[in-house]
Scaffold this motif. Structure first.
Motif, short mmCIF file in Angstrom:
data_model
loop_
_atom_site.label_atom_id
_atom_site.label_comp_id
_atom_site.label_asym_id
_atom_site.label_seq_id
_atom_site.Cartn_x
_atom_site.Cartn_y
_atom_site.Cartn_z
N UNK A 178 0.84 -1.19 0.00
CA UNK A 178 0.00 0.00 0.00
C UNK A 178 0.88 1.25 0.00
N UNK A 179 0.27 2.41 0.16
CA UNK A 179 1.02 3.67 0.11
C UNK A 179 1.99 3.83 1.28
N UNK A 181 -9.63 -12.43 -5.70
CA UNK A 181 -10.91 -13.11 -5.59
C UNK A 181 -11.97 -12.24 -4.92
N UNK A 182 -11.58 -11.09 -4.40
CA UNK A 182 -12.51 -10.20 -3.72
C UNK A 182 -13.56 -9.68 -4.69
N UNK A 221 2.82 -4.61 2.96
CA UNK A 221 2.29 -5.57 1.98
C UNK A 221 0.80 -5.79 2.19
N UNK A 222 0.06 -5.92 1.08
CA UNK A 222 -1.37 -6.19 1.16
C UNK A 222 -1.65 -7.61 1.60
N UNK A 266 -12.62 -5.43 0.40
CA UNK A 266 -11.20 -5.71 0.54
C UNK A 266 -10.55 -4.68 1.48
N UNK A 267 -10.85 -3.41 1.28
CA UNK A 267 -10.29 -2.36 2.14
C UNK A 267 -10.71 -2.56 3.60
N UNK A 268 -11.96 -2.93 3.80
CA UNK A 268 -12.46 -3.16 5.15
C UNK A 268 -11.74 -4.34 5.80
N UNK A 269 -11.55 -5.41 5.03
CA UNK A 269 -10.86 -6.59 5.55
C UNK A 269 -9.41 -6.26 5.90
#
Length: 124
Positions: A42-43, A91-92, A47-48, A98-101
């Motif tokens: 991310x910014x 797969x989202x 890591x995501x 995805x952001x919430x998770x």
């Protein structure tokens, strides 16, 4: 840095001199290090995808262990933590989901860190 550490891929990283202690060198598994280096971040450069180092072997330890260490060290290696919550971002169904998770996972990680440091009685 809390419990963070750096694994660098360059021979020299002078901007870290005087700020961090070098405590080891990767002797084996450079292919894994190269794979970690390809992670999408991310910014804030986090890591995501959750990454865990499951096992480390000390090949050469020049320093003697402190006398108290044997009293707190577990007799066996702990069981690995299986990340059952992780889903592949591709797969989202929804970017917002995805952001919430990711936000929930980051909050949980911070809570566990605070619990380990004794600043929070229970991470849940």
């Amino acid at each position: 840095n809390g419990s963070k550490f750096y694994i660098t891929l360059r021979d020299e990283v002078t901007y870290l001199d005087g700020k961090h202690t070098i405590f080891g060198e990767v002797a084996e598994g450079l292919d894994i290090l190269a794979k970690i280096n390809t992670a999408v971040c991310d910014l804030d450069h986090h890591p995501l995808q959750t990454m865990r180092i499951r096992k480390v072997e000390i090949l050469d330890d020049e320093m003697p262990d402190p006398t108290w260490l044997s009293k707190i060290m577990p007799k066996e290696e702990p069981a690995p933590i299986i990340d059952e919550v992780f889903k592949n971002p591709e797969d989202e169904e929804d970017e917002e989901a995805l952001r919430e998770r990711i936000a929930k996972a980051e909050a949980k990680s911070r809570a566990v860190s605070l619990q380990l440091l004794g600043d929070l009685p229970d991470a849940d």
